[in-house]
Design an enzyme around this catalytic site. Structure first.
Site, short mmCIF file in Angstrom:
data_model
loop_
_atom_site.label_atom_id
_atom_site.label_comp_id
_atom_site.label_asym_id
_atom_site.label_seq_id
_atom_site.Cartn_x
_atom_site.Cartn_y
_atom_site.Cartn_z
N LEU A 187 -72.63 -14.56 7.78
CA LEU A 187 -72.98 -13.82 8.98
C LEU A 187 -74.38 -13.22 8.92
O LEU A 187 -74.87 -12.88 7.85
CB LEU A 187 -71.98 -12.68 9.20
N PRO B 100 -70.39 -10.96 5.18
CA PRO B 100 -71.32 -10.25 6.07
C PRO B 100 -72.71 -10.16 5.46
O PRO B 100 -72.91 -10.38 4.26
CB PRO B 100 -70.69 -8.85 6.18
N GLU C 74 -76.36 -22.05 13.32
CA GLU C 74 -77.14 -21.48 14.42
C GLU C 74 -78.33 -20.78 13.78
O GLU C 74 -78.16 -19.79 13.07
CB GLU C 74 -76.34 -20.48 15.26
N CYS D 182 -81.81 -14.43 18.46
CA CYS D 182 -82.36 -15.78 18.36
C CYS D 182 -82.61 -16.41 19.73
O CYS D 182 -83.43 -17.32 19.84
CB CYS D 182 -81.46 -16.68 17.52
N GLU E 208 -75.75 -15.61 26.60
CA GLU E 208 -74.78 -16.67 26.82
C GLU E 208 -73.40 -16.13 27.15
O GLU E 208 -73.07 -14.97 26.90
CB GLU E 208 -74.70 -17.58 25.59
N HIS F 220 -72.92 -22.53 22.85
CA HIS F 220 -74.18 -22.01 22.31
C HIS F 220 -74.62 -22.93 21.17
O HIS F 220 -74.11 -22.83 20.05
CB HIS F 220 -73.96 -20.59 21.82
#
Length: 478
Positions: free
Chosen positions: A147, A174, A248, A282, A440, A446
């Site tokens: 993450l 995380p 991503e 992002c 989004e 996405h």
């Protein structure tokens, strides 16, 4: 000061190293919690727990698996204020945006739970008279999620919800900058009685824990949200086992403002898309291309709007547009980017400086006299700096917008439908927003092109990232 614990195989446990990493409040630079500095052994223990229960979890009917997601969502809403305060404190997010993140996460879990009765296999026509071809959609197995810090709570759900509802188990790591919100998520998981080992939380450094979550041969899929370099390292670690990766990564979103645009709408939307989360998103608008005919009017409104952006400590002030950047390195990066842009010929119209000497605050910044080859146009900024390029021909603007190693999001501002469709057909990005801010929807998809990533998240297509196919050829005798 809170000392966090890992959540492995249904229990909160101490890390095997006994060491901790300080977590800072970016508004005050004070230590607010201690995160376990996890080891490879911790990651392997979590992966083993996830593997041990995955078969039994997959045999649970999907609607029952989904019921746990609904219960987790209910648990999140009960702790809305606590979670909002944690996000504000450890990430520096404004109170309003932090609260949106918490509630959106709960909504997302319920949305993904709704797919339990909807994802389907197929019956495929056969060329043989007595044969039936069936395509089953099945879980991948053990999945892992690495993450980021910018939407730390929502990204737990974005990775865990589709994984769990489709019968996978998951191990989540995380960011070391924002660990406490995940600790509360794990508490909620424990409270709702999710079977032990289905969801696991491991803290530590990306070079240690992240590496193992990608490289371990028991992992069927690793999903990372982060930088391009982190994505490359994840792919390299996953390569020996040919583990599926979903990435991503970065973005350099262009916003194209045509001469017929509603300038007030364009300015409002672009500013919202630049300063949200202090520019640390992002899909933020990272560069603007504006028609020469309306540039002067656009710039006047843009500069006035950016000068009006309010920044401060979100734990103390509720009504803010921006909090701090995430750490000292981010402040240094913004200073260097502005200095380099000026060196290359850009002009600072507003902002460009750190705010104060305590906390990681930076001014909303507008740069003019910018050209396509400048670093500020080519490299991801990830902060509240907005460079503006003038164009005279729409085809020129399209070429410049596509001249980028990233391909996540883009936006268009026009009242001419023909031009809107021309741009929609021409822009090489995973998402395009027309006359609205860059944000989004959970039912969309996405996904980025080029160096912005592999695979994607959200909606039906995001759910199917966590499924693999099993085709059966059944030939009968009669």
């Amino acid at each position: 000061m809170k000392e966090l614990k890992m959540f492995i195989d249904g229990k909160f446990v101490e890390n095997s190293s006994g060491k901790f990493i300080n977590v800072l409040n970016p508004s005050t630079e004070e230590v607010i919690s201690l995160m376990p500095d996890g080891t490879v052994e911790d990651a392997r223990t979590a992966i083993d727990a996830a593997e041990r229960v995955q078969d039994s979890w997959e045999r649970v009917p999907p609607v029952q698996r989904a019921s746990y997601l609904i219960k987790i969502a209910e648990g999140i809403r009960k702790r809305e204020k606590e979670l909002t305060d944690i996000i504000v404190r450890e990430e520096g997010k404004t109170q309003g945006l932090a609260n949106v993140e918490i509630l959106f996460t709960a909504d997302y879990l319920e949305y993904m739970a709704g797919w339990a009765r909807r994802y389907e296999g197929e019956i495929i026509p056969s060329d043989r008279p007595k044969e039936t071809i069936m395509l089953f959609k099945k879980a991948i197995g053990v999945t892992t999620g690495i993450l980021p810090w910018n939407f730390p709570f929502f990204l737990i759900a974005r990775k865990a919800a589709p994984a769990l509802v489709t019968g996978n188990t998951i191990v989540v790591k995380p960011s070391q900058l924002t660990p406490e919100n995940a600790y509360v998520f794990a508490q909620i998981v424990e409270e709702v009685g999710l079977p032990a080992g289905v969801f696991n939380l491991v803290y530590g450094r990306g070079s240690v824990i992240g590496q193992e979550l990608a490289a371990n041969p028991k992992v069927g899929m690793v999903s990372l949200t982060g930088s391009v370099s982190a994505g490359q390292q994840t792919m390299a670690a996953a390569a020996p086992n040919l583990t599926k990766v979903s990435l991503e990564l970065g973005g350099k979103a262009p916003a194209i403002v045509l001469a017929d645009a509603d300038l007030d709408l364009a300015v409002k939307s672009i500013i919202a898309s630049r300063v949200i989360n202090t520019g640390q998103v992002c899909n933020c608008a990272e560069r603007v291309y504006v028609d020469k005919k309306v540039k002067a009017a656009f710039m006047e409104k843009l500069v006035a709007g950016m000068k009006a952006v309010k920044a401060g400590n979100p734990s103390e002030i509720a009504d803010l547009d921006m909090g701090p950047l995430v750490d000292a390195g981010a402040v240094k990066s913004m200073q260097e980017k502005v200095a380099k842009a000026v060196e290359q010929g850009a002009k600072v119209l507003c902002g460009g400086n750190r705010i104060g000497d305590k906390g990681y605050f930076f001014e909303a910044t507008v740069l003019d006299n910018v050209t396509q080859k400048m670093d500020i146009i080519q490299e991801e900024t990830f902060g509240p700096i907005l460079p503006v390029v003038e164009y005279t021909d729409l085809n020129e603007a399209i070429a410049w917008a596509n001249d980028c190693e990233y391909g996540l999001t883009s936006s268009i501002y026009t009242q001419n439908l023909d031009n809107a469709f021309k741009l929609m057909r021409s822009l090489k990005f995973g998402e395009t927003y027309v006359n609205r801010e860059n944000f989004e929807a959970m039912q969309g998809f996405h996904a980025g092109w080029r160096k912005s990533g592999i695979g994607g998240a959200d909606g039906k297509h995001g759910l199917e990232e966590y499924l693999q196919t099993h085709v059966v050829y059944l030939e009968t005798q009669n």
